[in-house]
Write a protein that holds these residues in place. Structure first.
Motif, short mmCIF file in Angstrom:
data_model
loop_
_atom_site.label_atom_id
_atom_site.label_comp_id
_atom_site.label_asym_id
_atom_site.label_seq_id
_atom_site.Cartn_x
_atom_site.Cartn_y
_atom_site.Cartn_z
N THR A 154 0.84 -1.20 0.00
CA THR A 154 0.00 0.00 0.00
C THR A 154 0.87 1.25 0.00
OG1 THR A 154 -0.12 -0.04 2.43
CG2 THR A 154 -1.90 -1.12 1.20
N GLU A 155 0.33 2.33 -0.56
CA GLU A 155 1.03 3.61 -0.53
C GLU A 155 0.56 4.42 0.67
OE1 GLU A 155 1.43 7.62 -3.24
OE2 GLU A 155 1.44 5.67 -4.28
N VAL A 156 1.51 4.93 1.43
CA VAL A 156 1.17 5.74 2.61
C VAL A 156 2.02 7.00 2.60
CG1 VAL A 156 0.49 3.75 4.03
CG2 VAL A 156 2.87 4.51 4.04
N LEU A 197 10.71 13.40 -5.61
CA LEU A 197 11.13 12.20 -6.32
C LEU A 197 10.15 11.87 -7.44
CD1 LEU A 197 12.02 9.89 -3.28
CD2 LEU A 197 13.63 11.01 -4.82
N PRO A 198 10.62 11.24 -8.51
CA PRO A 198 9.69 10.78 -9.55
C PRO A 198 8.68 9.79 -8.94
CG PRO A 198 11.97 10.61 -10.29
CD PRO A 198 12.02 10.92 -8.84
N PRO A 199 7.47 9.72 -9.48
CA PRO A 199 6.44 8.83 -8.92
C PRO A 199 6.90 7.37 -8.84
CG PRO A 199 5.47 10.34 -10.51
CD PRO A 199 6.94 10.55 -10.59
N ALA A 200 7.71 6.93 -9.79
CA ALA A 200 8.14 5.53 -9.81
C ALA A 200 9.29 5.25 -8.83
CB ALA A 200 8.57 5.13 -11.22
N GLU A 201 9.77 6.31 -8.17
CA GLU A 201 10.93 6.16 -7.29
C GLU A 201 10.55 6.21 -5.82
OE1 GLU A 201 14.11 5.50 -8.29
OE2 GLU A 201 13.11 5.20 -10.21
N LYS A 202 9.30 5.94 -5.50
CA LYS A 202 8.91 5.96 -4.09
C LYS A 202 9.68 4.89 -3.31
CE LYS A 202 4.11 7.43 -4.96
NZ LYS A 202 4.11 7.27 -6.43
N ARG A 258 8.89 21.47 1.80
CA ARG A 258 8.84 21.02 3.20
C ARG A 258 7.55 20.25 3.46
NH1 ARG A 258 11.58 21.72 7.63
NH2 ARG A 258 13.01 23.12 6.52
N SER A 259 6.45 20.77 2.93
CA SER A 259 5.17 20.07 3.08
C SER A 259 5.21 18.69 2.42
CB SER A 259 4.05 20.91 2.47
OG SER A 259 2.82 20.22 2.53
N TYR A 260 5.86 18.62 1.26
CA TYR A 260 6.02 17.33 0.56
C TYR A 260 6.77 16.33 1.44
CZ TYR A 260 8.34 14.06 -2.69
OH TYR A 260 8.85 12.94 -3.31
N LEU A 261 7.84 16.81 2.11
CA LEU A 261 8.64 15.92 2.96
C LEU A 261 7.91 15.54 4.24
CD1 LEU A 261 12.13 17.61 2.48
CD2 LEU A 261 11.32 15.48 1.44
N GLU A 262 6.99 16.41 4.68
CA GLU A 262 6.20 16.07 5.87
C GLU A 262 5.10 15.07 5.56
OE1 GLU A 262 4.98 19.92 7.14
OE2 GLU A 262 6.80 20.28 8.34
N ASN A 263 4.79 14.94 4.29
CA ASN A 263 3.80 13.95 3.83
C ASN A 263 4.44 13.10 2.74
OD1 ASN A 263 1.07 14.94 5.15
ND2 ASN A 263 2.16 16.76 4.41
N PHE A 264 5.57 12.56 3.08
CA PHE A 264 6.43 11.90 2.11
C PHE A 264 5.80 10.59 1.62
CE2 PHE A 264 10.47 9.48 1.19
CZ PHE A 264 10.88 10.29 0.13
N PRO A 265 5.60 10.42 0.31
CA PRO A 265 4.94 9.22 -0.20
C PRO A 265 5.91 8.02 -0.26
CG PRO A 265 5.49 10.68 -2.03
CD PRO A 265 5.90 11.40 -0.77
N GLY A 319 20.52 -4.51 -11.95
CA GLY A 319 20.75 -4.01 -13.30
C GLY A 319 19.63 -3.17 -13.87
N GLU A 320 18.60 -2.83 -13.07
CA GLU A 320 17.53 -1.98 -13.60
C GLU A 320 18.10 -0.61 -13.97
OE1 GLU A 320 13.50 -0.02 -11.79
OE2 GLU A 320 13.76 -2.16 -11.49
N LYS A 321 17.73 -0.14 -15.12
CA LYS A 321 18.28 1.11 -15.64
C LYS A 321 18.02 2.27 -14.68
CE LYS A 321 18.32 3.96 -19.82
NZ LYS A 321 17.74 4.17 -21.15
N GLY A 322 19.07 3.03 -14.41
CA GLY A 322 18.94 4.21 -13.57
C GLY A 322 19.11 3.94 -12.10
N ILE A 323 19.19 2.65 -11.71
CA ILE A 323 19.35 2.31 -10.31
C ILE A 323 20.80 1.91 -10.07
CG2 ILE A 323 18.57 0.80 -8.45
CD1 ILE A 323 16.46 2.72 -9.54
N LYS A 324 21.36 2.41 -9.00
CA LYS A 324 22.75 2.10 -8.69
C LYS A 324 22.89 0.63 -8.31
CE LYS A 324 26.70 3.71 -6.02
NZ LYS A 324 27.20 4.69 -5.04
N ARG A 325 23.66 -0.10 -9.09
CA ARG A 325 23.86 -1.52 -8.83
C ARG A 325 24.64 -1.71 -7.53
NH1 ARG A 325 23.68 -5.32 -13.34
NH2 ARG A 325 24.97 -6.63 -12.02
#
Length: 568
Positions: free
Chosen positions: A7-9, A58-63, A109-116, A136-142
């Motif tokens: 779930t997303e919180v 952060l990008p939506p896919a990087e939660k 600051r508000s974004y970080l207080e309600n960090f997804p 090996g996912e692209k863009g992710i540090k191996r």
């Protein structure tokens, strides 16, 4: 993977804890402040904080992915991102580098207080996703080789068996075992060889370029031939060389690799194991008599590479041998068999290693099995003769004398998790209550009946579903129509099926192959074939003990597969 219960919180960034088990972290005192400092210094979180500030989040896919542990949110995927966001939210956390962290406006600051974040049900359920992200996912540090092996060792030192780790992480048992041994080897190199403080700084494990070393040490053929390096069942290092010779030769090689930079990825195996090393590792007849043989482990941190164990069987040894089986290594064999306390556990953190395998951090046993090859301690056994709950697998108690036990399940514990078959339950109950030395024939029939019942139960399960991808073929569904011998069912059908569908049980697959190959004369095979049909022969108790050691490991595998299938 099943994402339906993720779930997303939204959580205040300050309420999310960084992960103490993050495999990128190498700290003696891993508290939250030290972890954040390490990530700043080694993983570039200040630069990442600047990027997040520019992108307004952060990008939506990087939660990040978090779990709940002890009532608190802990990040298991995204520690760098969370630490960067923590610095943005509270610049003072960066201490003397606070001026490098951007100042944020109220919207951020508000974004970080309600960090997804995404809340996963458990650490284990998140592991396959974490593996996928960092493989090996692209863009992710191996992850580096060191970080990957530390991921294995973190779980191993909590008492998890190698088979369990391999299943949770989606890696082969061979890969996990090799990774654990490599990490323990690196710890030995840094902590057990004599270095100056400055040299030790340059030999921080997380800084080591493994590609300069792993072709040569510790698994190469030359390493085994010349340094005579090997690993014990608890994964600690051993060598048959005198310990001081072993350490001296190893130190020369490591110095040339990491401190003098004489050896690199272009060096040959003969460059590493040169005449100096070969001559140094030559053993004189006198040394063979008095010193050779560090069977107890060449001084790893607590035995199985652990932090608090009292050493491995035999210890590091002194005058009489570098860790001989006799104990403290005195010339006449003084000292107790088992050294400074490893009789049933591999010396996990806080465990003194009593006969039943006292577990980690003061607990009475962990999930690793009763002194098995893969772990330390039993799930519920605090030293009783028949300590059950051996989730890490039976068949490898490290007590010095298993023959002293009155019951087979005391020597090699086994408790079934699969309880659907009443005959299995009854047979195990009887086996746990029969003194095998006094009842050799009865014990023999119980071992054979238990193996036979598990064999048919396994085949029943995997032949009954017509379209199941795990369906077993080539053997009759109905027991009465199965005309193969028990040996043939195990070797030709069950072994093949496990190898195809459950390859992480590689040790059990190999054990079935070795034990039930035709004309094999092992004790287990005698009990299965010869003694059952003999009118005059009776097995001695040594043969019963050896047979149960092998059979218990095989039925553990069958039991665990059946149990996991039932709970899916």
């Amino acid at each position: 993977m099943n994402y339906s219960d993720w779930t997303e919180v939204s959580v205040n960034i300050s309420q999310i804890l960084l992960d103490y088990d993050n495999p990128r972290i190498f700290l003696d005192d891993p508290n939250q402040d030290n972890i954040l400092k390490f990530l700043m210094e080694e993983e570039g979180t200040i630069e990442l904080a600047k990027e997040i500030s520019i992108n307004r989040g952060l990008p939506p896919a990087e939660k990040p992915v978090v779990i709940m542990e002890n009532g608190k949110y802990v990040v298991v995927e995204g520690n760098r991102r969370v630490s960067a966001c923590k610095l943005l939210y509270e610049r003072s956390l960066a201490k003397d580098q606070a001026n490098k962290v951007p100042i944020i406006d109220e919207n951020l600051r508000s974004y970080l207080e309600n960090f997804p974040v995404v809340l996963a049900p458990s650490r284990d359920s998140a592991e396959p996703y974490i593996t996928m992200r960092h493989s090996g996912e692209k863009g992710i540090k191996r992850w580096s080789t060191i970080a990957t092996t530390k991921r294995y060792i973190n779980r191993f030192r909590k008492g998890e068996s190698i088979n369990h780790i391999s299943r949770v992480l989606g890696e082969s048992a061979v890969t996990v075992r090799k990774g654990i041994r490599f990490f323990i080897f690196l710890e030995f190199v840094r902590n057990e060889l004599s270095w100056t403080d400055e040299e030790k700084k340059n030999l921080e494990i997380y800084k080591m370029e493994t590609t300069k070393l792993d072709r040569f040490l510790p698994f190469s053929k030359k390493a085994k031939e010349i340094l005579q390096i090997d690993f014990l069942a608890d994964q600690s290092i051993t060598t048959s060389l005198p310990l001081e010779k072993f350490k001296e030769a190893l130190k020369i090689i490591i110095r040339r690799v990491y401190l003098d930079n004489e050896i690199d990825t272009r060096s040959s195996i003969d460059d590493v194991f040169n005449s100096q090393i070969i001559n140094l590792c030559s053993i004189t007849p006198e040394e063979t008599e008095s010193d050779a043989g560090t069977q107890g482990g060449a001084g790893t941190q607590g035995g199985a590479g652990t932090q608090g164990g009292a050493g491995t069987q035999g210890g590091a040894g002194t005058h009489g041998g570098a860790g001989t089986q006799g104990g403290a290594g005195t010339h006449g064999g003084a000292g107790t068999q088992g050294g400074a306390g490893t009789q049933g556990g591999a010396g996990t953190q806080g465990g003194a290693g009593t006969q039943g395998g006292t577990g980690t951090q003061g607990g009475t046993g962990t999930q690793g099995g009763a002194g098995t090859e893969d772990g330390a301690g039993t799930e519920g056994g605090a030293g009783t003769e028949d300590s059950g709950g051996n989730q890490g697998g039976p068949g490898g108690r490290s007590a010095p004398d298993v023959e002293k036990y009155s019951y087979l399940t005391g020597a090699y514990p086994f408790t079934n998790k699969y309880r659907e078959n009443k005959r299995i339950n009854a047979l195990l109950k009887e086996l746990k209550n029969i003194k095998y030395k006094e009842n050799r024939m009865g014990s023999m029939y119980l071992i054979r009946s238990l193996l036979e019942t598990y064999t048919h139960e396994y085949i029943d399960h995997f032949t009954k579903f017509e379209r199941d991808i795990y369906r077993m073929k080539g053997v009759a569904r109905e027991r009465t129509k199965r005309n193969q011998k028990l040996r043939e069912l195990l070797l030709d059908h069950i072994k093949v099926h496990i190898k195809q569908h459950f390859p992480s049980y590689e040790e059990e697959i190999e054990l079935i192959e070795i034990t039930f190959t035709e004309n094999n004369n092992t004790a287990a095979t005698k009990i299965i074939n010869f003694y059952i049909h003999s009118q005059t022969q009776v097995p001695d108790y040594h043969e019963l003990l050896d047979a149960w050691k092998k059979v218990s490991k095989i039925i553990f595998c069958l039991d665990e597969i059946l149990y996991e299938r039932k709970t899916q």
